[in-house]
Write a protein that holds these residues in place. Structure first.
Motif, PDB file in Angstrom:
ATOM      1  N   LYS E  49       0.844  -1.197  -0.016  1.00  8.74           N
ATOM      2  CA  LYS E  49       0.124  -0.036  -0.077  1.00  8.74           C
ATOM      3  C   LYS E  49       0.795   1.334   0.058  1.00  8.74           C
ATOM      4  O   LYS E  49       1.880   1.357   0.632  1.00  8.74           O
ATOM      5  CB  LYS E  49      -0.818  -0.137   1.119  1.00  8.74           C
ATOM      6  CG  LYS E  49      -1.484   1.306   1.456  1.00  8.74           C
ATOM      7  CD  LYS E  49      -2.958   1.007   1.785  1.00  8.74           C
ATOM      8  CE  LYS E  49      -3.706   2.553   1.912  1.00  8.74           C
ATOM      9  NZ  LYS E  49      -4.852   2.602   2.364  1.00  8.74           N
ATOM     10  N   VAL E  50       0.367   2.251  -0.810  1.00 13.04           N
ATOM     11  CA  VAL E  50       1.314   3.517  -0.844  1.00 13.04           C
ATOM     12  C   VAL E  50       0.369   4.644  -0.651  1.00 13.04           C
ATOM     13  O   VAL E  50      -0.759   4.653  -1.008  1.00 13.04           O
ATOM     14  CB  VAL E  50       1.731   3.793  -2.438  1.00 13.04           C
ATOM     15  CG1 VAL E  50       2.320   5.107  -2.421  1.00 13.04           C
ATOM     16  CG2 VAL E  50       2.449   2.449  -2.842  1.00 13.04           C
ATOM     17  N   VAL E  51       0.810   5.362   0.648  1.00 13.32           N
ATOM     18  CA  VAL E  51       0.103   6.510   0.859  1.00 13.32           C
ATOM     19  C   VAL E  51       1.020   7.793   0.223  1.00 13.32           C
ATOM     20  O   VAL E  51       2.098   8.163   0.591  1.00 13.32           O
ATOM     21  CB  VAL E  51       0.106   6.587   2.115  1.00 13.32           C
ATOM     22  CG1 VAL E  51      -0.659   8.026   2.755  1.00 13.32           C
ATOM     23  CG2 VAL E  51      -0.862   5.594   2.901  1.00 13.32           C
ATOM     24  N   CYS E  52       0.304   8.550  -0.626  1.00 16.17           N
ATOM     25  CA  CYS E  52       0.852   9.786  -0.993  1.00 16.17           C
ATOM     26  C   CYS E  52       0.113  10.975  -0.289  1.00 16.17           C
ATOM     27  O   CYS E  52      -0.943  11.395  -0.455  1.00 16.17           O
ATOM     28  CB  CYS E  52       0.882   9.878  -2.450  1.00 16.17           C
ATOM     29  SG  CYS E  52       1.438   8.882  -3.497  1.00 16.17           S
ATOM     30  N   LEU E  53       1.066  11.575   0.388  1.00 16.56           N
ATOM     31  CA  LEU E  53       0.413  12.902   1.277  1.00 16.56           C
ATOM     32  C   LEU E  53       0.038  13.939   0.381  1.00 16.56           C
ATOM     33  O   LEU E  53      -0.644  14.634   0.870  1.00 16.56           O
ATOM     34  CB  LEU E  53       1.661  13.391   2.237  1.00 16.56           C
ATOM     35  CG  LEU E  53       2.219  11.973   3.483  1.00 16.56           C
ATOM     36  CD1 LEU E  53       3.159  12.627   4.066  1.00 16.56           C
ATOM     37  CD2 LEU E  53       0.989  11.903   4.018  1.00 16.56           C
TER      38      LEU E  53
END
Lengths: 256, 256, 256, 256, 256, 256
Positions: E49-53
């Motif tokens: 899972k990638v979280v892009c702020l």
């Protein structure tokens, strides 16, 4: 000695009760960099011994070479100056005449230093920094001094005298402190012996331009002493200091 | 207090003549990490004050949460335990109840700490390390404590009391010292107050597994104290120590 | 030489007006790591001298050993290749044949280097980094080069020629820069001499796999050059650079 | 301006062709720490702009507080002194009046600084160090200055003016350099503008004790300039210098 | 997946059995810097899972701004590209749309990240470095990611889900690694998923010049992988790697 | 061997499939600092070889000297004890009898170590730290071990056997880790072989006070192992660990 101005009024000064040993690469180093510490020791009635591994005859005697003096003349000159300076500070001085530029590390020279440690039984050891990109002799002297202090602790090391305790080792200030990774962690109040240090510096006439340079440095470190001293109201405005870096942790019975 | 065993027989112990101020993120931190320093201060008849920015109610009370206690119950419990521990050490404790996990830095909280510095007029300040990859509250507390100490020195800072002197600041030991870049430069002999520290730890029953852990640590630092103490013959074989790191250089009248 | 693209249009390029001296452990090192700096020097009409302490005959000639060549054949081969590369860059090269893997530090070898410094009178010195966990010869060469430069400055050092000034020393880039604590502080624009460096690399056929590797590196450092250059509009999109680390502070008449 | 003495005779001085921007926490900082760099810029006919985030009204005006002046009086006084000093150096000065002790980082203040960067289009930026255990405002100013310079480069940042290039950033010297991890990598020859810096310092009468302190420092850094300058015969014996640390690597067309 | 070429033939590959969580400041960061690690995870059947702020809409979209696109268009574009790249790697991606240049640290944003940690239950966390003098958003993202991982471990933190274990955190490689004090301690073999990473990069057409740049970097790190791999005969000559730095010590049952 | 508790349930333990080589300055060092790693190796059926450069006859045999034993008696005693300890761990031990306090670095001794590397073909090498201000022999041993490992890789080095691969090198834990800049990056779970390590320690009766000291250390590192292990539920509460620092980056096929 009167009350130590860096401590609060009701605090007796801490005292290193034994001798001081200074291991210096060249004649002269001990005056500029540790003259105050030496004079404080002598003023407290404790022995102070300086070991000069060389006379600084090749690397720190530019004026004499320019004046055309011979190697032997230069060594004699530096010896004489250093003896005068040591006397002014109240210290004994011994010259190992191991050569400079370069000062070569040898097991024999380390062994000499071990024997001196066993003999002097220092409570405190002072020497150069381990890094100095401007001068290879300084780190070489420091490495040998530290190695000798370690070896002198070993009962199995074959040299006269009893095994040494674990005296703290302090590095004194190099000429370009930041370039030698010298971040002072100890500021020593030398106000009370300042005149003595100045006189010792004046025993080195070939380096007259250094007299004011190191006077300015003492003032500058004095300003920092005041800035870092807890209840600094007791410090005179024009105090003088020398800066040092410990090799080993301080051991103490009280945080202060 | 008898002769300080880390100094040679003829040396009076150095003394920090004023109060001690400990700024700690959570209730409990001051016991494990600085209980010996606090007890030594109290034993010398000097005031010791502990400020807990939070109770450690969220981040350091796992057992209570697992037991199903409410937030208020946990805070009350931690307060009570910390008060008992402080009493065992001989210190006053104040709780700012600023919340933990996360402990948020605010100008208001810093201002509280400035006022406390002006009120306590500490001769020595203890707080956390500036780095701790396992706990964000510890560095936050350290940053606020240091900022407050600086601000309290300024005559222009609008808070009651006189401008502070420049008390030394020591970082106390984090749980995983190497990971926090904690390289001890000061080893404090706490042998004479060890029983008091142990009793204070036992006031924190929820963390019983820490009692032996920090007893072992005190022994380990004690071994290092002996290894680094100059004339260490005076130290008992089973001495106990706490480790600290100075933020500012030591100022002194004698190298030792 | 036309306008230097890393400076703004109205700025004359800074110039190191004297010779360049490169001290390298093995034949070949100077090509990959400093070929651009050497070619720039030659293109500006200044002398460039390369000293190879060894041929890299044992440690950097794996292919030749696998092909069954003798030690003498390998040394001859490496010498010939390095001479060709130096010629392509416009430099003189001297081989001290001191042996490699290991390259041993000796006072005699340092003395040779002192004499070369006195003879060349370099305005700039280039050498390896002081740390390299993959190759002991590189730091050994760097230590000897730095020591020689210091000794050559002393009027009392017994070697022909006048005492050296204080030429800046730059460490050139090691193969795995981060592992050698190599944090570039100087990015040199070698775009104008890139073809010359590529040709010099092609003089080393045994290491053909390195040609593209160091071409990629030059591009990568070129991207960083553009990123760090103030008014970088003047730089071509495909510029090439070499990275260096200074040993001593830069002295300058203008901040830029 | 005559030939720059830190370069060899046939070398034109490097020139930063654009404006200088100095971001300073308090009025006064720019004089002691960067007065020479500012005066050199002005002497070369380039614009120099100083931004003071605060007047230093609380933290750096102890004498005025002791004399019983009001906050507004102190701010007016510091403004007036700083304007005089800036004029003596040949710089413009702007005061953001953001408050000091503490100087609080805010997005609004960073935005102000972004707009100033876009407006001034500096070729060089000077600011404080990122570490200073004696003063929290200095690192706060440095963090905001660096952040603003980065943001000003982004075309997508919503502020008037064109995106900034990548001007080099230099940290100027803090009061206790070693404690701030300030290891000078750039020594700037300010001999030719020394009188101007001294005059600017004398515009700050409340800190008269600093005049000699910073004169001594300039001499000391001057000695180091001579020690590190390649062909230093061209440097006068009594040269003056300021020390700086680069944030980003130097980009250059020649090693020197 | 066949035998892992970085381990000896009879060694089963180590496996992180749980999900991967990547916290990235801008859309795009995760592709260049951690695309291989993500693809390896997906190839092993584990969730990534990638979280892009943020979308990098202001600071990393220069071309779109130059083409005159609006803020909303740019955000939509970056979202779409990043979704395609994530799909190519086999990862889920979530955008927090917190704004960039500057990305501001807030307790709310940290809380969002805590909740994501509790939900994903990562076995491994990847994020930026804590230092980056070229980009303030990267360290801000790293600080928030680390803080969130710590908070998520506390049972007392008020967020859904069970307290997190202690997943290792790795910093991925910044654009100018040495300037960010990035000294790789972990080289990850991504040879087997290289084509997938290349395809993901090609989902970002606005940064076409980066495709080859990061291909070259993967080769360069691959060369280093071979140099550091014990029995490296099993590694293909043209292997590809990504570099990482651990925040916490590795825990292991075998030294290798 | 059952499932490795530091890995998740479905993960096979990583395995270093070849021999272990331990290079230690004195007899005894390998027991306290790496006994667990050695026992794990032996338990996995892999060869473990210990090289003691000296017996520690002068520097680490204080009790025997105090008892009046001769040098030869002490060497025989230390040999015998170390052989017993090695046997208890399942390792072979070889003594080079190079002398201690000081242990002198010589090309001959390095050559001996190169030949041993070629003979043993280690998959992993363990040795001392490069810094130790309390003991000069430890860094000397580490420098020689690392140099030997590098030389053994060169096909051109004239010694029997094939060129070595690139086995990882780990520094084991010194007595005062922080003072030796030892920041553990690898925590090895030695719970399963703990009893074997304890038995080996008990083969060294002259240092009985160390048994508990190193038992406490193993517990302390065990606590840290649990704190840093991802899914640490599988670890027993009372696990034991040894700490190490890698010299080279880890190469891996999976982040974990």
């Amino acid at each position: 000695m009167t009350t130590n101005p860096t401590s609060p009024p009701d605090a007796p000064a801490p005292t290193a009760a034994g001798p001081l040993l200074v291991v210096s690469a060249h004649a002269g180093d001990f005056v500029w960099r540790a003259g105050g510490a030496i004079a404080l020791t002598a003023a407290a009635g404790r022995p102070a011994k300086v070991v000069c591994l060389s006379f600084g005859e090749r690397g720190e005697s530019a004026r004499a070479w320019r004046e055309g003096k011979s190697l032997d003349e230069i060594k004699a000159l530096r010896r004489s100056e250093a003896e005068n300076a040591a006397a002014a500070l109240g210290a004994d001085v011994e010259f190992l005449d191991a050569g400079d530029y370069p000062l070569l590390e040898t097991p024999q020279l380390v062994d000499r230093l071990v024997r001196i440690h066993r003999e002097v039984e220092p409570a405190v050891v002072l020497t150069h920094t381990l890094a100095d990109p401007y001068n290879g002799d300084h780190p070489a002297a420091a490495r040998m001094a530290i190695q000798a202090r370690i070896l002198a602790q070993a009962i199995g090391y074959d040299a006269p005298g009893a095994p040494l305790g674990a005296p703290p080792v302090f590095h004194f200030e190099p000429h370009q402190p930041e370039q030698c990774d010298f971040k002072p962690d100890t500021l020593l109040d030398i106000t009370s012996v300042w005149e003595r240090k100045r006189k010792a510096m004046e025993c080195l006439p070939a380096q007259e331009h250094m007299w004011d340079y190191y006077t300015d440095l003492a003032k500058r470190r004095g300003v920092q002493l005041r800035r870092n001293a807890g209840p600094n109201l007791g410090l005179p405005h024009d105090c003088r200091a020398e800066a040092f870096v410990r090799l080993y942790p301080q051991t103490t019975g009280v945080l202060a």
